[in-house]
Design an enzyme around this catalytic site. Structure first.
Site, PDB file in Angstrom:
ATOM      1  N   CYS A  26      36.661  61.251  36.112  1.00  0.00           N
ATOM      2  CA  CYS A  26      37.148  61.949  34.915  1.00  0.00           C
ATOM      3  C   CYS A  26      38.437  61.321  34.390  1.00  0.00           C
ATOM      4  O   CYS A  26      38.667  61.298  33.191  1.00  0.00           O
ATOM      5  CB  CYS A  26      37.321  63.432  35.179  1.00  0.00           C
ATOM      6  SG  CYS A  26      38.415  63.792  36.549  1.00  0.00           S
ATOM      7  N   HIS A 280      41.335  67.822  37.594  1.00  0.00           N
ATOM      8  CA  HIS A 280      40.332  67.339  36.647  1.00  0.00           C
ATOM      9  C   HIS A 280      41.041  66.885  35.370  1.00  0.00           C
ATOM     10  O   HIS A 280      42.003  67.509  34.935  1.00  0.00           O
ATOM     11  CB  HIS A 280      39.349  68.466  36.345  1.00  0.00           C
ATOM     12  CG  HIS A 280      38.247  68.070  35.417  1.00  0.00           C
ATOM     13  ND1 HIS A 280      37.409  67.013  35.678  1.00  0.00           N
ATOM     14  CD2 HIS A 280      37.868  68.576  34.207  1.00  0.00           C
ATOM     15  CE1 HIS A 280      36.543  66.888  34.676  1.00  0.00           C
ATOM     16  NE2 HIS A 280      36.802  67.816  33.768  1.00  0.00           N
TER      17      HIS A 280
END
Ligand SMILES: [Zn+2]
Length: 352
Positions: A26, A280
């Site tokens: 990510c 994330h």
């Protein structure tokens, strides 16, 4: 191979394309989205025909151009950046261990790799002087200069130095839960007194004495990348508020003050959610064609209202001094033309 494409009927948004994730990538996707929305860079790269034909040592730039073409075609809401990911892992082994890496670090490495590749292209295609060939579109857009003045507290002797930068890593004031990006900038440019082990050896009085250090902005970059230093041992969760407009005039050096335009407009943000090593990353990017913000969470894309760009998770902020114009991009020219035709048809109907 070109990035795997999932053509999506009805999807017509050049520059708005999510990126599939496999594993812990990510951070990689978020960084790519920010670079993909840097219109002057995209426009330049997609016009480099020599990059497409020349199969020599410009791998990063080539792979990157192929991915940008895909993302700016506008035919699919997501694609898989497999080629770019495996190239990255092969040339930068530190990114090959499947653990999450730092987005800011990757952004710097990517800029460097692109800059080096584009220098090779310039050297080969035109007879340029060595000094000129040191600059590429990457350095022209992202490079700024800081000036440092040190003053010996004993004899007032001054030294002047300059240093170029592509990312400003800003400290965050501790012990408060909320501050502004201006506060972080003020802290970065604050005059400091170097004491103890930091004392500098003065060349005039030849003594190691307390030294005052003043940092100023000598040359503001075309595109300003700000990194919020949230990670030392623990993640600093201070909510750093920011506005889409940013002015740096307070931090300019005397020599820069008269000549430089210092107002910037935000166009991309990397957010980091959660803990240091297991969080994330997402990206928020402004698209010049739709004139709206989008949130990119790997392959998921959603449009975002201007008011929702501000977030306590902001980690890297990209500002531009100039408003991006609509990109002149070979691959999406067809789409742009049809869009303009629709607009003019609508307008001519309205007139009738
Ligand atoms: Zn001195």
């Amino acid at each position: 191979p070109a990035p795997a494409e999932k053509t999506q009927p009805g999807w017509d948004r050049p520059g708005v394309c999510g990126l599939d994730n496999s594993g812990n990538f990510c951070y990689f996707n978020a960084v790519l989205q920010c670079v993909c929305s840097t219109v002057p860079l995209v426009e330049y790269l997609l016009h480099q025909d020599t990059l497409k034909t020349d199969h020599s040592k410009c791998q990063v730039a080539q792979v990157f151009v192929r991915l940008l073409e895909q993302m700016w075609l506008g035919r699919s809401s997501s694609c898989a950046p497999v080629e770019a990911r495996s190239l990255l892992c092969s040339i930068l082994p530190q990114f090959n261990n499947h653990s999450q890496q730092d987005a800011q670090e990757l952004l710097l490495l990517l800029f460097n790799a692109l800059h080096d590749d584009l220098k090779k292209v310039l050297w080969r295609t035109v007879l340029v002087s060595t000094s000129f060939a040191q600059s590429t579109i990457v350095s022209k857009l992202f490079e700024g200069t800081l000036s440092y003045v040190t003053v010996c507290m004993r004899c007032d002797h001054q030294t002047h130095n300059t240093q170029t930068f592509t990312v400003l890593s800003l400290p965050i004031p501790t012990h408060i839960s909320k501050c502004s990006i201006q506060d972080c900038l003020s802290l970065f440019f604050e005059q400091t007194l170097l004491t103890g082990a930091e004392k500098m050896l003065c060349s005039a009085c030849e003594l190691r004495k307390e030294t005052a250090l003043v940092t100023c902005l000598d040359k503001p970059p075309e595109i300003l990348v700000l990194h919020l230093k949230r990670s030392n041992q623990v993640k600093l969760r201070t909510n750093v508020t920011f506005t889409t407009e940013l002015d740096l005039s307070l931090f300019l050096s005397n020599s820069a003050q008269k000549t430089s335009c210092t107002s910037y407009r935000l166009y991309a943000v990397v957010n980091h959610i959660g803990h240091l090593n297991m969080g994330h990353y997402t990206a928020l990017c402004h698209n010049t064609l739709t004139r709206t913000w989008h949130c990119f969470d790997d392959s998921a894309v959603r449009e975002l209202h201007d008011n929702h760009v501000q977030s306590p998770d902001a980690y890297v902020l990209l500002y531009s001094r100039k408003l991006f114009r609509n990109p002149k991009i070979p691959e999406c020219r067809r789409q742009l033309t049809s869009r303009w035709q629709k607009v003019s048809e609508y307008q001519s109907k309205a007139v009738r």
